[in-house]
Design an enzyme around this catalytic site. Structure first.
Site, PDB file in Angstrom:
ATOM      1  CB  THR A  45      -0.931   0.031   1.231  1.00 28.15           C
ATOM      2  OG1 THR A  45      -0.125  -0.115   2.417  1.00 28.15           O
ATOM      3  CG2 THR A  45      -1.950  -1.079   1.168  1.00 28.15           C
ATOM      4  NE  ARG A  49       6.635   1.162   3.590  1.00 27.61           N
ATOM      5  CZ  ARG A  49       5.747   1.512   4.522  1.00 27.61           C
ATOM      6  NH1 ARG A  49       5.483   0.708   5.534  1.00 27.61           N
ATOM      7  NH2 ARG A  49       5.129   2.682   4.438  1.00 27.61           N
ATOM      8  CB  SER A 148       6.237   4.752   6.707  1.00 30.69           C
ATOM      9  OG  SER A 148       5.288   5.385   7.543  1.00 30.69           O
ATOM     10  CG  ASP A 306       5.569   8.799   9.992  1.00 33.15           C
ATOM     11  OD1 ASP A 306       5.420   9.992   9.647  1.00 33.15           O
ATOM     12  OD2 ASP A 306       5.273   7.845   9.245  1.00 33.15           O
ATOM     13  CG  ASP A 308       6.899   9.311   5.481  1.00 34.37           C
ATOM     14  OD1 ASP A 308       6.568   8.828   6.582  1.00 34.37           O
ATOM     15  OD2 ASP A 308       6.181   9.227   4.471  1.00 34.37           O
ATOM     16  CG  ASP A 310       3.182   9.317   5.991  1.00 34.42           C
ATOM     17  OD1 ASP A 310       3.700   8.984   7.074  1.00 34.42           O
ATOM     18  OD2 ASP A 310       2.869   8.497   5.104  1.00 34.42           O
ATOM     19  NE  ARG A 311       2.054   5.624   8.823  1.00 36.92           N
ATOM     20  CZ  ARG A 311       1.461   4.445   8.765  1.00 36.92           C
ATOM     21  NH1 ARG A 311       0.764   4.002   9.796  1.00 36.92           N
ATOM     22  NH2 ARG A 311       1.551   3.688   7.698  1.00 36.92           N
ATOM     23  CD  GLU A 394      -5.534   1.118  11.586  1.00 34.19           C
ATOM     24  OE1 GLU A 394      -5.076   1.071  12.740  1.00 34.19           O
ATOM     25  OE2 GLU A 394      -4.916   0.733  10.577  1.00 34.19           O
ATOM     26  CB  SER A 395      -2.144   3.291  10.538  1.00 36.00           C
ATOM     27  OG  SER A 395      -2.446   3.784   9.252  1.00 36.00           O
TER      28      SER A 395
END
Length: 551
Positions: A45, A49, A148, A306, A308, A310-311, A394-395
């Site tokens: 997704t 990696r 990530s 995080d 990068d 994005d979270r 949710e992550s």
């Protein structure tokens, strides 16, 4: 069930640290065997990696993927600049070098960061969308080199096409197949020049991602409200790509923002260990976030992102680290009450495994809910069209529209999620944790969890394709099953598993893409014991369905 390591939440010890020279040497010296599935290019997704130690993220992978992207661009007549950003993982810089050698050989105009070595994922998405605004031809796209929040030995490489968000399945399948052809052919057909020649090429340019992103933030966050309130908030970039963004943000907008950690170290030795005893820069993990949680009383609100960026992770004085689902629901409640320029038809987007608290808050606002499979790519069109005001998973990944209702990014943006926590605190005179507690008084107080259960490769394949009829149980934890989903209600796309819903709770089961497990997401509005019952029955229900299907 997940077993918590006894050292979870403790600072990493010397024995926990990855050997960076050995890792980078393996990147250049080890070659993948395309006959081994684990060593092939595989897009999940969030791109490809792996680790150079496992021969799953090595020089050959990156040059093969980059050449495949170059061919895809040519096929699609994408001839604008390619915005290229990296995070702070040790393998990101070697992968950048490999990618540049191929991009320059293919005469691709590349935009490298000017003011800092590192570029957050949302800054790349923002740059693509800003460049493409109003254009019909010569469109830009991008690559972000990041795994990530994954451990320090990990590498990641993802492609964002001209819409600025994560590439969809059709694109990644094509790129993956072509890259694996190059691996099988021992890189025959891959164009490449030396790194020195690539960096000196006329097609290699510098772009000031930082200034462009920071100067635009006032169009999505009410910076004046934050400044005027005088609230003090802390930021921990967790050694990630946004480390050099926060102080310019504070300076530009006059914010009382304190950077509590400005270290960049590829071993991430400053992290506290995650639930399994590994180093992982996950801002939604209470174990990985112990250092910031310890500072909660020092600030009105504190945040982390995080690697990068994005979270997000939000730490409140009132309750410590907010579970990601709690913060998503709070954001929705706040934004749709404080963005007057958003139209009445603007909807809320969520993934099928996110909390049903989002459903209840959205319904209370009189807004439509757009529920999609796991993967941020499913939100891209709705964000571009301005039809989805807020989207989240949710992550701890989310994005939302500018204050005028137009698109900001089409990828997850941890910086704006963090800054929104400051805006909420400044505007409502209470922190996001307090706001969420008020929501629970109106909509209930759900308990949510994610666990893992064993599954063979064959069982995982079956689970991904289960039908509604495969679920034979009429009830879930004492309640009649109301609906069974194998496709998302919002866009009709297959969810790659199953979701079973009763009146007071639900569970969803999805296979892991990398391990012999499947993930069980569960939620109850009747308390912790009811949640445990749902989880236990979920494993039984899914196990019976898998056994019946395999037999």
């Amino acid at each position: 069930m997940n077993t918590i390591n006894p050292r979870a939440g403790q600072l990493a010890a010397a024995s926990d640290l990855v050997d960076i020279p050995k890792l980078i040497t393996a990147y250049f010296s080890e070659q993948p065997d395309p006959g081994v599935p684990e060593q092939r290019v595989a897009f999940g997704t969030s791109g490809h990696r792996g680790s150079s130690f496992d021969r799953s993220f090595n020089e050959w992978h990156i040059v093969a993927i980059t050449q495949a992207i170059c061919l895809y661009r040519r096929q699609q007549k994408v001839d604008g600049p390619l915005f290229l950003g990296i995070d702070t993982h040790a393998l990101s810089r070697p992968a950048l070098a490999s990618a540049m050698e191929v991009l320059a050989a293919n005469n691709v105009d590349v935009m490298l960061a000017e003011r800092t070595d590192y570029t957050p994922t949302p800054a790349v998405s923002h740059a693509i969308l800003t460049y493409n605004r109003g254009r019909k031809a010569g469109l830009a796209d991008g690559i972000v080199v990041t795994p990530s929040h994954n451990p320090p030995e990990s590498g990641g490489f993802k492609y964002n096409p001209t819409h600025g968000g994560p590439a969809g399945g059709e694109i990644t399948s094509w790129v993956q197949a072509k890259a694996n052809e190059f691996l099988a052919a021992k890189l025959e057909g891959v164009k490449r020049v030396s790194l020195a020649k690539a960096l000196a090429a006329s097609t290699t340019h510098k772009h000031d991602y930082l200034t462009a992103y920071v100067e635009d933030l006032g169009n999505i966050i009410d910076m004046e409200a934050i400044r005027a309130s005088g609230i003090r908030f802390g930021i921990n970039p967790l050694g990630g790509a946004g480390v050099h963004y926060w102080e310019p943000i504070a300076e530009r907008y006059g914010l009382q923002l304190e950077l509590v950690n400005d270290l960049v170290d590829p071993t991430f030795r400053f992290m506290t260990l995650d639930w399994d005893g590994r180093i992982r820069m996950d801002p939604s993990s209470k174990y990985a976030m112990q250092s910031l949680i310890a500072l909660k009383d020092k600030f009105d609100v504190a945040m982390a992102c995080d690697t990068d960026h994005d979270r997000h992770g939000i730490v409140t004085r009132s309750g410590g680290l907010m579970p990601a689902n709690h913060y998503l629901a709070t954001c929705i409640y706040y934004l749709f009450g404080h963005r007057a320029q958003w139209g009445s038809q603007v909807a809320v987007g969520k993934t099928v495994v996110s909390s049903s608290m989002i459903d209840r808050v959205t319904a209370g606002l009189g807004r439509e809910l757009f529920e999609v499979p796991v993967g941020f790519k499913y939100f891209v069109d709705g964000l571009i069209d301005g039809k989805l005001g807020f989207v989240g998973e949710e992550s701890a990944g989310s994005a939302f529209l500018r204050r005028d209702g137009t698109v900001w990014t089409t990828d997850k943006d941890g910086l704006i999620a963090a800054l929104l926590a400051a805006e909420i605190t400044a505007t409502m005179k209470k922190d996001p944790g307090e706001v969420y507690r008020e929501l629970t008084q109106k909509y209930g107080d759900p308990q949510y969890d994610r666990t893992d259960a064993h599954a063979t490769t064959e069982q995982k394949t079956v689970l991904a394709k289960l039908s509604k009829e495969s679920i034979q149980s009429p009830s879930l934890a004492g309640e009649k099953i109301q609906s069974i989903l194998t496709h998302a209600p919002g866009d009709g796309q297959a969810i790659g598993g199953v979701k079973v819903i009763a009146e007071s709770g639900w569970f969803a089961a999805r296979p892991s893409g990398t391990e012999e497990i499947y993930k069980i997401y569960a939620e109850s509005f009747r308390g912790q014991e009811h949640l445990k019952q749902i989880e236990a029955e979920a494993e039984t229900i899914v196990g019976q369905a898998l056994t019946a299907a395999v037999v």
